[in-house]
Design an enzyme around this catalytic site. Structure first.
Site, PDB file in Angstrom:
ATOM      1  CE1 TYR A 120      -4.327  -1.942   4.686  1.00 44.50           C
ATOM      2  CE2 TYR A 120      -3.665   0.286   4.078  1.00 44.50           C
ATOM      3  CZ  TYR A 120      -3.949  -1.007   3.727  1.00 44.50           C
ATOM      4  OH  TYR A 120      -3.868  -1.395   2.410  1.00 44.50           O
ATOM      5  CB  SER A 163      -0.904  -0.005   1.238  1.00 40.60           C
ATOM      6  OG  SER A 163      -1.521   1.246   1.423  1.00 40.60           O
ATOM      7  CE  LYS A 215     -11.895  -0.687  -0.494  1.00 45.04           C
ATOM      8  NZ  LYS A 215     -10.900  -1.448   0.280  1.00 45.04           N
TER       9      LYS A 215
END
Length: 332
Positions: free
Chosen positions: A151, A128, A189
């Site tokens: 995250y 990411s 999501k």
């Protein structure tokens, strides 16, 4: 590595997160390429996400807990598997449960990598762009990385493990740092779905789209991100599958940042209605928000990937046309 892959008589591909956003789009593309020998792995308790692969052809669909038991604990040997596309993760940047995040995004990934190493399987996984935090330099270097939420930290830790593994590993290992991905199959999501999706939904029930007021020195709606259409992300995954001699950690973005105002304008133009309303910047996001991202894709280009990427204007138009034409009884 290549010879080991060629020795496998009935090639099989594992896709984790197969019911999710990028995973389901990847399965669709694999099917279009004639590949149906796919083991899909996901949390099957989330039955509402099954619609994302309802029309796909796969060999087997396995719940993540069953997969962990068979493959991690009972050491089931995936003899015919040639590639693992590891797309499954907790992608909620607001998640605060450290144990849950690390189990899903680090421990599971580490166990999956060990399977790949033990059985000479190509391992292509989703990293990411969040690992860059508030930085302004997005080249894939350790000094540019500064995760600002749990995250991002989980992704960052696994990338550091991968850097050590790649040095002397005989299998293909590829980490793909996704920037702001948008496109079909993301509605599940919810608050983590793309800006384009949320703005489009806002215009279904009103005449305004909402963007944050200025932050970090940017004017209202002028914060910039590298927005990339999901089809382009899938193409990069497939390219690495076809180029099994290339390993590394690579940015996956368009290489050009665009403003949230540009996304909003593209959504408004598609709907032929609407205006932008700027709302106060949330206090809880101060210091934990990327006001600017722009992928440095020179490493990806040097590796040999030469496909063009859709800009916001083209990608959002393509996406929203698909949403408009989607059957009303199915989600997108």
């Amino acid at each position: 590595n290549i010879s080991n892959l060629e020795q496998k008589t009935h090639p099989m591909i594992i896709v984790t997160g197969c019911n999710g956003f990028i995973g389901s789009n990847l399965v669709v593309k694999l099917n279009k390429l004639g590949i149906k020998d796919i083991i899909g792995v996901d949390d099957l308790s989330k039955k509402e996400n099954l619609v994302n692969i309802a029309h796909c052809e796969i060999h087997e669909l396995i719940d993540i807990k069953e997969f962990e038991t068979d493959y991690f604990l009972n050491k089931k040997k995936p003899e015919e598997v040639t590639h693992i596309f590891h797309q499954g993760a907790c992608s909620d940047t607001m998640e605060r449960d450290t144990e849950y995040m690390m189990k899903n995004n680090y421990s599971f990934s580490k166990n999956l990598l060990e399977i790949a190493e033990d059985h000479s399987i190509s391992f292509i996984y989703a990293s990411s762009a969040s690992v860059y935090g508030n930085g302004k330099d997005f080249e894939e270097k350790r000094e540019n990385e500064n995760p600002i939420n749990l995250y991002a930290f989980s992704k960052y830790l696994f990338d550091q493990l991968i850097r050590q593994k790649i040095k002397d590993n005989k299998i293909q290992i590829v980490g793909l740092r996704y920037f702001n991905v948008y496109g079909p199959n993301e509605s599940h999501k919810e608050h983590m779905a793309s800006v384009a999706y949320h703005l489009h939904q806002q215009l279904q029930s009103g005449n305004e789209v909402k963007l944050f007021e200025g932050s970090d020195g940017y004017e209202n709606g002028e914060q910039r991100r590298d927005f990339i259409y999901v089809d382009d992300v899938v193409k990069v995954n497939i390219w690495f599958m076809k180029n099994s001699g290339i390993s590394g950690i690579f940015n996956v973005g368009t290489g050009k940042s665009q403003t949230f105002n540009e996304v909003a304008t593209a959504v408004i133009n598609h709907n032929s209605k609407g205006s932008i309303k700027y709302i106060p910047f949330p206090e809880q996001l101060i210091g934990a928000y990327q006001s600017f991202t722009e992928a440095d894709i020179s490493k990806l280009r040097e590796a040999g990937y030469q496909e063009d990427f859709l800009d916001v204007q083209s990608g959002v138009k393509r996406y929203l046309e698909k949403l408009d034409n989607w059957p009303k009884n199915e989600r997108q």
